[in-house]
Design an enzyme around this catalytic site. Structure first.
Site, PDB file in Angstrom:
ATOM      1  N   LYS A  56       0.818  -1.215   0.000  1.00  0.00           N
ATOM      2  CA  LYS A  56       0.000   0.000   0.000  1.00  0.00           C
ATOM      3  C   LYS A  56       0.854   1.268   0.000  1.00  0.00           C
ATOM      4  CE  LYS A  56      -4.210  -2.096   1.598  1.00  0.00           C
ATOM      5  NZ  LYS A  56      -3.758  -3.506   1.734  1.00  0.00           N
TER       6      LYS A  56
HETATM    7  C1  LIG Z   1      -4.370  -4.597   1.167  1.00  0.00           C
HETATM    8  C2  LIG Z   1      -3.619  -5.872   1.014  1.00  0.00           C
HETATM    9  C3  LIG Z   1      -4.023  -6.875   0.115  1.00  0.00           C
HETATM   10  C4  LIG Z   1      -5.284  -6.764  -0.716  1.00  0.00           C
HETATM   11  O1  LIG Z   1      -5.205  -5.772  -1.698  1.00  0.00           O
HETATM   12  P1  LIG Z   1      -6.542  -5.239  -2.430  1.00  0.00           P
HETATM   13  O2  LIG Z   1      -6.077  -4.062  -3.202  1.00  0.00           O
HETATM   14  O3  LIG Z   1      -7.476  -4.864  -1.323  1.00  0.00           O
HETATM   15  O4  LIG Z   1      -7.073  -6.339  -3.270  1.00  0.00           O
HETATM   16  C5  LIG Z   1      -3.236  -8.004  -0.017  1.00  0.00           C
HETATM   17  N1  LIG Z   1      -2.121  -8.178   0.726  1.00  0.00           N
HETATM   18  C6  LIG Z   1      -1.707  -7.231   1.618  1.00  0.00           C
HETATM   19  C7  LIG Z   1      -0.491  -7.491   2.419  1.00  0.00           C
HETATM   20  C8  LIG Z   1      -2.436  -6.042   1.794  1.00  0.00           C
HETATM   21  O5  LIG Z   1      -2.018  -5.126   2.679  1.00  0.00           O
END
Ligand SMILES: *Cc1c(COP(=O)(O)O)cnc(C)c1O
Length: 482
Positions: free
Chosen positions: A113
């Site tokens: 993120k």
């Molecule tokens: C947020 C997240 C996901 C999922 O991503 P999306 O964009 O919500 O599909 C997968 N793995 C990790 C470690 C995350 O922080």
């Protein structure tokens, strides 16, 4: 470039206008009016660009209301080796012939993120200064989103963050990451309750329009278009790093929750990036796998949403799916609205199983899916450790498991690594019998002093806390967007 709503509301908007808007007025999501196409010659010209320059080239196709020199400066400031740990920013690593890992979790909070949130932090600071406005970001987190937002907004002028998390329910490492921040503009609020309580409070506070306007409340959640487009960049980067050995294009496997990450892959593919398959991996919360296998999208109840060892994928519905379904239905806003507004509200599901558009979807959009369980995760973590001397986190392990279901010999498969193992140490210990390595800069963070306010699960308590903090501050005047 202008943006329109998936449900047909016709107000065309520019990039900076939707930077801070969540849903469009009609409840839909913003999407670009059309996808800009990138041809082979352009792709070739991009091959040796540093990541920040590649980011600038891609964002330029979507942002027409920031002068190019400013946009370039924002990209250069965001994607540095100091912030992301290496000059490659999103380095590709070959595990075996045809199987790669792309590292997206080397940013400040060790989850993918950061790739988008760091850019959003700089875009926001820029736009708020330009408008002489300020903003209070209000959010709820079960872990990765909250810390990524806080590390992106810390110390930024014009922005404050109020982040709600369920008291005592995040991993020890995640709590330490967030609560040890001492910046004046970051406010951690631990709620006596579960994650859903936190989300409800955010909804309730933002639903009080008078309060929202008075205190300039905004959000940076996963439906934010700027976050999505920032994620498109690393798909291009992954392809460009692999493509010398991949004349047929590449496939990506994506650990998925809210469909944000993989939706960026879909956008990259629509722009003409040679992606063969986009492989969606879920954990036991398999709403999306069920949809892509059967055509039935069935939102789960709270009781039906399980707590798993890949917690960032524990979702009951996928908030970005509407963007993909809009394209699947040939961009028919009326039908999209009928599915997501009328049918989901009335029945909690919609069914495209007999629909010719759905039948053609796998071929047209390259989408494949699969589900991975706790036992699969442990096995994948062990397998990748034993064969390649590499520790992967439980979410990436879901990606590896489902990637292996959809490999084809002539097309390289790139698994997106979405977090570092240290964030989920207990599961690594269960799989490997030892704790994962800890990057030096995180040694001892659990012992640092903490800044966190504990509040009951009550929207009124959160409102009065925000009001109290704001009394002691001077803000630039009008609310963003109002
Ligand atoms: C947020 C997240 C996901 C999922 O991503 P999306 O964009 O919500 O599909 C997968 N793995 C990790 C470690 C995350 O922080």
């Amino acid at each position: 470039m202008h943006y329109v709503s998936t449900r047909g509301h016709s107000g065309r908007k520019q990039f900076c206008e939707i930077l801070l808007e969540g849903l469009a007025q009609d409840g839909g999501l913003y999407v670009p009016e059309s996808y800009p196409r990138v041809d082979d010659a352009t792709l070739k010209a991009w091959r040796n660009l540093p990541y920040a320059s590649l980011a600038f080239e891609i964002l330029s196709l979507y942002v027409s209301d920031i002068p190019p020199a400013d946009l370039k400066a924002i990209c250069d400031k965001t994607y540095t080796s100091e912030v992301f740990g290496s000059p490659d920013i999103a380095p590709l690593r070959r595990l075996e012939p045809g199987l790669y890992l792309q590292g997206l979790s080397n940013g400040p909070t060790l989850a993918f993120k950061d790739m988008a949130m760091q850019l959003l932090g700089n875009l926001l600071e820029y736009e708020l200064a330009r408008r002489h406005e300020d903003l209070n970001v209000l959010g709820a987190t079960s872990g990765d989103t909250g810390s990524a937002a806080e590390y992106a907004m810390r110390g930024k002028k014009g922005v404050r963050v109020f982040m709600l998390s369920p008291r005592g329910r995040m991993s020890a490492f995640q709590q330490a990451q967030m609560f040890s921040l001492q910046d004046d503009n970051i406010h951690n609020i631990a709620i006596d309750g579960v994650f859903d309580d936190c989300q409800d409070i955010v909804k309730r506070v933002s639903g009080d329009l008078e309060f929202k306007r008075r205190y300039n409340i905004g959000a940076v959640n996963s439906i934010n278009w700027a976050r999505l487009v920032a994620q498109v960049i690393y798909y291009f980067s992954g392809y460009l790093q692999a493509s010398e050995t991949a004349p047929e294009g590449v496939s990506f496997a994506v650990p998925s929750g809210n469909f944000g990450n993989i939706c960026a892959g879909h956008v990259a593919r629509m722009m003409g990036l040679p992606i063969s398959r986009l492989v969606l991996a879920t954990n036991e919360n398999d709403v999306l796998d069920e949809f892509f296998r059967t055509g039935v999208y069935r939102v789960r109840s709270r009781a039906d949403t399980r707590e798993t060892s890949s917690p960032s994928m524990d979702i009951s519905k996928a908030s970005n799916l509407e963007r993909f379904v809009f394209d699947l239905l040939g961009r028919d806003a009326r039908r999209t609205k009928a599915l997501f507004d009328d049918q989901l509200t009335e029945r909690g599901l919609f069914d495209l199983s007999g629909d010719p558009d759905f039948a053609k979807a796998a071929a047209r959009f390259g989408l494949r899916s699969g589900k991975s369980t706790h036992a699969d995760r442990l096995a994948a973590i062990r397998d990748i450790w034993e064969r390649y001397n590499t520790t992967i986190d439980p979410h990436t392990a879901d990606g590896v498991t489902v990637a292996r279901m959809h490999m084809s010999p002539e097309v390289p498969m790139i698994v997106l690594e979405t977090a570092q193992p240290i964030k989920f140490a207990a599961t690594i210990k269960e799989a490997l019998g030892r704790e994962p390595d800890r990057p030096r800069r995180f040694e001892g963070i659990e012992e640092l002093p903490r800044r966190v306010k504990v509040l009951p699960a009550d929207a009124r308590a959160v409102k009065s806390y925000i009001a109290e903090i704001m009394q002691g501050t001077t803000s630039r005047k009008p609310a963003f967007g109002s």
